[in-house]
Design a protein around this motif. Structure first.
Motif, PDB file in Angstrom:
ATOM      1  N   ARG A 300       0.843  -1.207   0.000  1.00 20.31           N
ATOM      2  CA  ARG A 300       0.000   0.000   0.000  1.00 20.31           C
ATOM      3  C   ARG A 300       0.877   1.256   0.000  1.00 20.31           C
ATOM      4  O   ARG A 300       0.569   2.238  -0.690  1.00 20.31           O
ATOM      5  N   ILE A 301       1.944   1.211   0.793  1.00 18.54           N
ATOM      6  CA  ILE A 301       2.870   2.350   0.822  1.00 18.54           C
ATOM      7  C   ILE A 301       3.503   2.551  -0.546  1.00 18.54           C
ATOM      8  O   ILE A 301       3.566   3.678  -1.079  1.00 18.54           O
ATOM      9  N   ARG A 302       3.979   1.454  -1.140  1.00 22.70           N
ATOM     10  CA  ARG A 302       4.639   1.544  -2.448  1.00 22.70           C
ATOM     11  C   ARG A 302       3.676   2.080  -3.513  1.00 22.70           C
ATOM     12  O   ARG A 302       4.041   2.957  -4.315  1.00 22.70           O
ATOM     13  N   TRP A 303       2.440   1.575  -3.493  1.00 25.64           N
ATOM     14  CA  TRP A 303       1.466   2.014  -4.494  1.00 25.64           C
ATOM     15  C   TRP A 303       1.125   3.494  -4.310  1.00 25.64           C
ATOM     16  O   TRP A 303       1.051   4.240  -5.286  1.00 25.64           O
ATOM     17  N   GLN A 304       0.925   3.921  -3.057  1.00 22.66           N
ATOM     18  CA  GLN A 304       0.553   5.317  -2.825  1.00 22.66           C
ATOM     19  C   GLN A 304       1.658   6.263  -3.265  1.00 22.66           C
ATOM     20  O   GLN A 304       1.394   7.306  -3.880  1.00 22.66           O
ATOM     21  N   ILE A 305       2.905   5.890  -2.990  1.00 24.28           N
ATOM     22  CA  ILE A 305       4.018   6.754  -3.404  1.00 24.28           C
ATOM     23  C   ILE A 305       4.089   6.825  -4.926  1.00 24.28           C
ATOM     24  O   ILE A 305       4.332   7.894  -5.510  1.00 24.28           O
ATOM     25  N   SER A 306       3.837   5.728  -5.584  1.00 25.65           N
ATOM     26  CA  SER A 306       3.891   5.717  -7.057  1.00 25.65           C
ATOM     27  C   SER A 306       2.773   6.551  -7.676  1.00 25.65           C
ATOM     28  O   SER A 306       2.891   6.993  -8.830  1.00 25.65           O
ATOM     29  N   GLN A 307       1.698   6.791  -6.906  1.00 23.88           N
ATOM     30  CA  GLN A 307       0.574   7.565  -7.419  1.00 23.88           C
ATOM     31  C   GLN A 307       0.667   9.051  -7.063  1.00 23.88           C
ATOM     32  O   GLN A 307      -0.115   9.862  -7.571  1.00 23.88           O
ATOM     33  N   MET A 308       1.617   9.399  -6.208  1.00 22.73           N
ATOM     34  CA  MET A 308       1.748  10.803  -5.775  1.00 22.73           C
ATOM     35  C   MET A 308       2.363  11.651  -6.876  1.00 22.73           C
ATOM     36  O   MET A 308       3.396  11.279  -7.450  1.00 22.73           O
ATOM     37  N   LYS A 309       1.727  12.774  -7.157  1.00 22.21           N
ATOM     38  CA  LYS A 309       2.280  13.724  -8.124  1.00 22.21           C
ATOM     39  C   LYS A 309       3.202  14.675  -7.379  1.00 22.21           C
ATOM     40  O   LYS A 309       2.764  15.442  -6.523  1.00 22.21           O
ATOM     41  N   GLN A 310       4.487  14.603  -7.671  1.00 22.53           N
ATOM     42  CA  GLN A 310       5.464  15.439  -6.992  1.00 22.53           C
ATOM     43  C   GLN A 310       5.517  16.812  -7.662  1.00 22.53           C
ATOM     44  O   GLN A 310       5.926  16.944  -8.812  1.00 22.53           O
TER      45      GLN A 310
END
Length: 366
Positions: A300-310
């Motif tokens: 879940r952590i990995r997926w959420q970070i991959s979805q974050m727009k920096q």
């Protein structure tokens, strides 16, 4: 809070002073009876004096008790005034006793407890008024006091007043010094807490640092030997982070590190431990969770970070690779960490943006 504490402290002292007045009345009555019999007063006068004296003093105390019950914030001056009236009453009905005049000092001594110059002045004024009235209506006529005696009391009260002012001044100085010392101790305590936090955390991400991570892991392994519980270590690394710094600059890279750190902190439990292990690498210690639960949480952590727009990367996202290892009783922390690190390496080499569980048995290298 400080005002409330002061009010409670003052109310407590008022209660103690009222109790002292009751005690004074209780011990005064036997002495008056004893003096009446030894001085061979007229029985009718003795009983009359006692009744009036007792009723007067009890009435004063009841009035003070009423004030204390319903008007606590206005009791200080009433306490001092009550002391003056009590001393006046005792002197009035026992004027034949030479030392009874010392009761005039009662309101002055009571005022010392408040550590306020205004109340000292008030009590001295009451004592002077009381003695003047006693002199005019009783002492001058029945106790052979002269005008010289009236004047003599002035230097005595002056000396007592000077001593009292000195006590108050010294008391205020001690309280001020105590307050300053307390504030310095509080400042030192806060500084020590800040320094301790700085020594244990990473300044950029506010996560625990490398050293604290190992200290905590050592302690967990010791506790695990006393009673077995699950311990997992996850090592996380931001993919292609060097490219982020080279393309967008180190300030953008720092922002990404903060964003990733915030995501990690928001997902772990109270019994878990998150640290910035170094550079773009993070480590998490999970406790009291089985491997499946930990793996799902990391995914879940990995997926959420991959979805974050920096925002600092013009809306682009970053990914992380994760290696996970479970502690086996009897193995060292170095071997545990090596297992997670090896799984991280595998994740990096097989496409990145994934979580790999270390499945090979953890064995010490001999």
């Amino acid at each position: 809070m400080q005002i409330d504490a002061y009010q409670l402290h003052r109310h407590a002292w008022n209660r103690k002073l009222l109790n002292t007045y009751w005690f004074l009345v209780m011990i005064q009555l036997p002495f008056e009876l004893l003096y009446s019999f030894t001085a061979k007063r007229d029985a009718s006068l003795t009983s009359g004096h006692l009744i009036v004296s007792v009723l007067t003093m009890i009435l004063i105390l009841l009035m003070l008790e009423t004030t204390n019950k319903f008007y606590k914030n206005h009791l200080d001056y009433q306490i001092i005034s009550g002391g003056a009236i009590l001393s006046f009453t005792i002197i009035f009905f026992n004027y034949e006793i030479n030392l009874v005049i010392l009761y005039l000092l009662l309101p002055i001594f009571v005022s010392i407890f408040y550590l306020q110059f205004s109340k000292i002045i008030y009590s001295i004024g009451l004592s002077l008024v009381s003695f003047s009235i006693l002199f005019l209506v009783k002492l001058r006529l029945l106790a052979d006091y002269t005008f010289i005696d009236l004047l003599t009391i002035l230097p005595v009260l002056t000396i007592i007043s000077i001593i009292t002012f000195g006590i108050i001044k010294r008391g205020v100085e001690i309280l001020n010094n105590l307050q300053i010392t307390t504030e310095l101790k509080q400042e030192l305590l806060i500084k020590n807490i800040i320094m301790d936090k700085l020594s244990k955390t990473d300044a950029l991400t506010d996560l625990y640092n490398h050293i604290t991570f190992h200290e905590y892991l050592d302690e967990l392994i010791v506790q695990n030997a006393l009673g077995h519980f699950c311990i997992h270590i996850a090592v996380l690394d931001i993919d292609n982070f060097k490219k982020v710094n080279d393309t967008y600059g180190h300030r953008a890279g720092d922002a990404v590190l903060k964003n990733v750190s915030s995501t990690l902190k928001s997902h772990v439990g109270l019994n878990d431990f998150v640290a910035r292990y170094g550079g773009e690498e993070f480590a998490i210690i999970f406790t009291e969770k089985n491997t499946d639960v930990v793996f799902d949480l990391l995914e879940r952590i990995r997926w959420q970070i991959s979805q974050m727009k920096q925002e600092e990367l013009n809306g682009q996202s970053v990914t992380i690779s994760i290696g996970l290892s479970e502690y086996q009783p009897g193995t060292s922390k170095e071997l545990l960490f090596a297992g997670a690190d090896q799984s991280l390496y595998t994740a990096k080499k097989t496409g990145k943006n994934k979580t790999i569980i270390h499945t090979a048995p953890l064995k010490e290298v001999r």
